[in-house]
Write a protein that holds these residues in place. Sequence first.
Motif, mmCIF file in Angstrom:
data_model
loop_
_atom_site.group_PDB
_atom_site.id
_atom_site.type_symbol
_atom_site.label_atom_id
_atom_site.label_comp_id
_atom_site.label_asym_id
_atom_site.label_seq_id
_atom_site.Cartn_x
_atom_site.Cartn_y
_atom_site.Cartn_z
ATOM 1 N N ASN A 30 19.451 -47.940 13.362
ATOM 2 C CA ASN A 30 19.868 -47.926 11.961
ATOM 3 C C ASN A 30 18.649 -48.217 11.081
ATOM 4 N N LEU A 31 18.143 -47.185 10.407
ATOM 5 C CA LEU A 31 16.967 -47.331 9.534
ATOM 6 C C LEU A 31 17.428 -47.425 8.085
ATOM 7 N N ASP A 32 17.234 -48.574 7.477
ATOM 8 C CA ASP A 32 17.707 -48.772 6.100
ATOM 9 C C ASP A 32 16.692 -49.632 5.352
ATOM 10 N N LYS A 33 16.418 -49.225 4.125
ATOM 11 C CA LYS A 33 15.426 -49.930 3.303
ATOM 12 C C LYS A 33 15.971 -51.254 2.763
ATOM 13 N N LEU A 34 17.284 -51.394 2.784
ATOM 14 C CA LEU A 34 17.957 -52.547 2.165
ATOM 15 C C LEU A 34 17.609 -52.644 0.682
ATOM 16 N N THR A 35 17.937 -51.593 -0.049
ATOM 17 C CA THR A 35 17.876 -51.650 -1.508
ATOM 18 C C THR A 35 19.043 -52.536 -1.956
ATOM 19 N N HIS A 130 22.781 -33.867 7.625
ATOM 20 C CA HIS A 130 22.479 -34.357 6.278
ATOM 21 C C HIS A 130 23.788 -34.583 5.519
ATOM 22 N N VAL A 131 23.954 -35.811 5.029
ATOM 23 C CA VAL A 131 25.201 -36.179 4.344
ATOM 24 C C VAL A 131 25.014 -35.961 2.844
ATOM 25 N N SER A 132 25.749 -35.001 2.300
ATOM 26 C CA SER A 132 25.579 -34.725 0.873
ATOM 27 C C SER A 132 26.925 -34.795 0.139
ATOM 28 N N THR A 133 26.912 -34.293 -1.069
ATOM 29 C CA THR A 133 27.985 -34.579 -2.015
ATOM 30 C C THR A 133 28.519 -33.303 -2.669
ATOM 31 N N ASP A 134 29.756 -33.393 -3.155
ATOM 32 C CA ASP A 134 30.326 -32.265 -3.913
ATOM 33 C C ASP A 134 29.674 -32.123 -5.296
ATOM 34 N N PRO A 158 20.757 -36.478 -12.841
ATOM 35 C CA PRO A 158 19.567 -36.651 -11.989
ATOM 36 C C PRO A 158 19.965 -36.929 -10.541
ATOM 37 N N TYR A 159 21.057 -37.686 -10.328
ATOM 38 C CA TYR A 159 21.519 -37.938 -8.954
ATOM 39 C C TYR A 159 21.870 -36.626 -8.258
ATOM 40 N N SER A 160 22.748 -35.833 -8.883
ATOM 41 C CA SER A 160 23.206 -34.626 -8.175
ATOM 42 C C SER A 160 22.073 -33.606 -8.041
ATOM 43 N N SER A 162 18.975 -34.401 -7.532
ATOM 44 C CA SER A 162 18.129 -34.847 -6.412
ATOM 45 C C SER A 162 18.823 -34.556 -5.079
ATOM 46 N N LYS A 163 20.139 -34.703 -5.032
ATOM 47 C CA LYS A 163 20.863 -34.372 -3.787
ATOM 48 C C LYS A 163 20.801 -32.859 -3.542
ATOM 49 N N ALA A 164 20.915 -32.088 -4.606
ATOM 50 C CA ALA A 164 20.836 -30.623 -4.450
ATOM 51 C C ALA A 164 19.472 -30.235 -3.875
ATOM 52 N N ASN A 185 29.123 -31.734 2.618
ATOM 53 C CA ASN A 185 29.228 -32.054 1.186
ATOM 54 C C ASN A 185 30.610 -32.655 0.945
ATOM 55 N N CYS A 186 30.621 -33.941 0.678
ATOM 56 C CA CYS A 186 31.904 -34.660 0.607
ATOM 57 C C CYS A 186 32.252 -35.054 -0.828
ATOM 58 N N SER A 187 33.542 -35.254 -1.038
ATOM 59 C CA SER A 187 34.038 -35.722 -2.336
ATOM 60 C C SER A 187 33.957 -37.251 -2.401
HETATM 61 P P1 NAD Z 1 25.107 -46.477 -0.870
HETATM 62 O O1 NAD Z 1 24.332 -46.507 -2.133
HETATM 63 O O2 NAD Z 1 26.243 -47.415 -0.695
HETATM 64 O O3 NAD Z 1 24.120 -46.734 0.372
HETATM 65 C C1 NAD Z 1 22.881 -46.121 0.478
HETATM 66 C C2 NAD Z 1 22.102 -46.838 1.603
HETATM 67 O O4 NAD Z 1 20.829 -46.176 1.739
HETATM 68 C C3 NAD Z 1 21.821 -48.308 1.318
HETATM 69 O O5 NAD Z 1 22.063 -49.078 2.471
HETATM 70 C C4 NAD Z 1 20.339 -48.324 0.950
HETATM 71 O O6 NAD Z 1 19.697 -49.557 1.284
HETATM 72 C C5 NAD Z 1 19.810 -47.177 1.788
HETATM 73 N N1 NAD Z 1 18.584 -46.586 1.252
HETATM 74 C C6 NAD Z 1 18.330 -46.244 -0.047
HETATM 75 N N2 NAD Z 1 17.087 -45.741 -0.153
HETATM 76 C C7 NAD Z 1 16.552 -45.750 1.101
HETATM 77 C C8 NAD Z 1 15.316 -45.326 1.634
HETATM 78 N N3 NAD Z 1 14.344 -44.809 0.865
HETATM 79 N N4 NAD Z 1 15.125 -45.458 2.962
HETATM 80 C C9 NAD Z 1 16.076 -45.989 3.763
HETATM 81 N N5 NAD Z 1 17.262 -46.422 3.301
HETATM 82 C C10 NAD Z 1 17.497 -46.296 1.986
HETATM 83 O O7 NAD Z 1 25.549 -44.979 -0.676
HETATM 84 P P2 NAD Z 1 26.890 -44.388 -0.017
HETATM 85 O O8 NAD Z 1 27.939 -44.340 -1.031
HETATM 86 O O9 NAD Z 1 27.104 -45.082 1.259
HETATM 87 O O10 NAD Z 1 26.407 -42.893 0.248
HETATM 88 C C11 NAD Z 1 25.789 -42.539 1.483
HETATM 89 C C12 NAD Z 1 25.432 -41.070 1.426
HETATM 90 O O11 NAD Z 1 26.612 -40.302 1.233
HETATM 91 C C13 NAD Z 1 24.492 -40.696 0.283
HETATM 92 O O12 NAD Z 1 23.591 -39.723 0.753
HETATM 93 C C14 NAD Z 1 25.410 -40.115 -0.775
HETATM 94 O O13 NAD Z 1 24.734 -39.166 -1.566
HETATM 95 C C15 NAD Z 1 26.468 -39.470 0.085
HETATM 96 N N6 NAD Z 1 27.814 -39.345 -0.499
HETATM 97 C C16 NAD Z 1 28.430 -40.437 -1.054
HETATM 98 C C17 NAD Z 1 29.736 -40.313 -1.534
HETATM 99 C C18 NAD Z 1 30.489 -41.490 -2.130
HETATM 100 O O14 NAD Z 1 31.568 -41.297 -2.670
HETATM 101 N N7 NAD Z 1 29.975 -42.715 -2.039
HETATM 102 C C19 NAD Z 1 30.376 -39.080 -1.481
HETATM 103 C C20 NAD Z 1 29.699 -37.982 -0.935
HETATM 104 C C21 NAD Z 1 28.424 -38.142 -0.434
#
Ligand code: NAD
Length: 354
Positions: A30-35, A130-134, A158-160, A162-164, A185-187
């Motif tokens: 599990n690789l996460d930056k912990l933002t 790759h997990v993306s969005t609607d 800007p969010y969408s 960047s995802k696009a 691409n999820c809702s």
């Molecule tokens: P979130 O913001 O809750 O979590 C994002 C995670 O990514 C956090 O743990 C953060 O620390 C980590 N992160 C951020 N920048 C990072 C980096 N540079 N390197 C490593 N880790 C990093 O987001 P979420 O709601 O869990 O969404 C997860 C994914 O699903 C995203 O790609 C989002 O676009 C997509 N998505 C979300 C939804 C939704 O409804 N939440 C719907 C469709 C798609």
Amino acid sequence: MSILVTGGAGFIGSNFVLDWLAQSDELVINLDKLTYAGNLENLQSLDCDHRHVFVQGDIGDSELAANLLAKHQPRAVINFAAESHVDRSIHGPEDFIQTNIVGTFRLLEAVRAYWGDLQGEAKQAFRFLHVSTDEVYGSLGKEDPAFTETYRYEPNSPYSASKAASDHLVRAYHHTYGLPVLTTNCSNNYGPYHFPEKLIPLMIVNALAGKPLPVYGDGQQIRDWLYVKDHCSAIRRVLDAGRVGEVYNVGGWNEKPNLEIVHTVCALLDELSPRVDGKPYKEQITYVADRPGHDRRYAIDARKLESELAWKPAETFETGIRRTVQWYLENQAWVKNVTSGAYKQWVGKHYGDA
Ligand code: NAD
Ligand code: DAU
């Protein structure tokens, strides 16, 4: 065997990791930056579980990604890591460009090099999901048909955007280099561990704290809601059986206006945790300025996933939202921890004193 998950300490990623290890003994890196959005408390039940290897780091750190791939030899990479909140992208888009575009690009490069060196069955079986969005599809009119996978990209925030861009990079790495990618691409998701900057958890947390429930504009914007565990099951299904290079839309056929969502949350709280003064929580609803560029309606056509891969959500909106409200009521310590410090600064900046 192992998989590498990025962003696995966030809302959807942590649900995915927990569900994965509830069903399989396959190692998860599990690789996460912990933002601000990453929270190891979500994964507390995995403390001392040797099947979960947590690494704090950035998907944009090419050396780290290359080392993790070389060391653990995962059979798949699932990329959840992103900056995910539209309102934050409006206040400050820079982090969205860095993580969602540059970060995804660097991760793709590391994965391309790793996959290029694999041989035989390992190379055949490898997947990058790759997990993306609607939101990449833009905004629908009231009568428009729901988004299919071939709908044109028209991101509005800007969010969408960047995802696009990240989706396009993933597509290009398949087309140009043959990288075995899958895109979902999820809702809108909802459920446990949802950070209370997003609509549903914000409403629950504010309602219980006696604070205003800020509804943007007229509250008639429509979102299509999916319980997070159903999103996780869809990702597992696509990873198992999705056709390489394909895109799968994921949704629950649950279109609802925001105001209806807020009323539903209020009614559940009235039932499960009534206000001490006996008044209904809906009295806390306040209308606030609309989100700039606010998309009016999203709707997902999930027929491809349903017919090709026989996926179906397990929860209806009614069962999922009840579970969610109950989870927040039973996990007040989690709520208290995530709503301290930096969270307060965000709320102050975005809502004023709301
Ligand atoms: P979130 O913001 O809750 O979590 C994002 C995670 O990514 C956090 O743990 C953060 O620390 C980590 N992160 C951020 N920048 C990072 C980096 N540079 N390197 C490593 N880790 C990093 O987001 P979420 O709601 O869990 O969404 C997860 C994914 O699903 C995203 O790609 C989002 O676009 C997509 N998505 C979300 C939804 C939704 O409804 N939440 C719907 C469709 C798609
Ligand atoms: O559609 C999928 C997307 O859903 C994901 O890609 C995003 O990562 C995720 O954050 C979510 O985006 P939204 O902008 O739809 O979610 P949010 O919870 O921020 O808002 C849902 C709706 O509620 C939206 O129309 C804005 C409105 N809203 C939101 C907040 C935070 C309010 O009316 N008041 C609020 O305070």
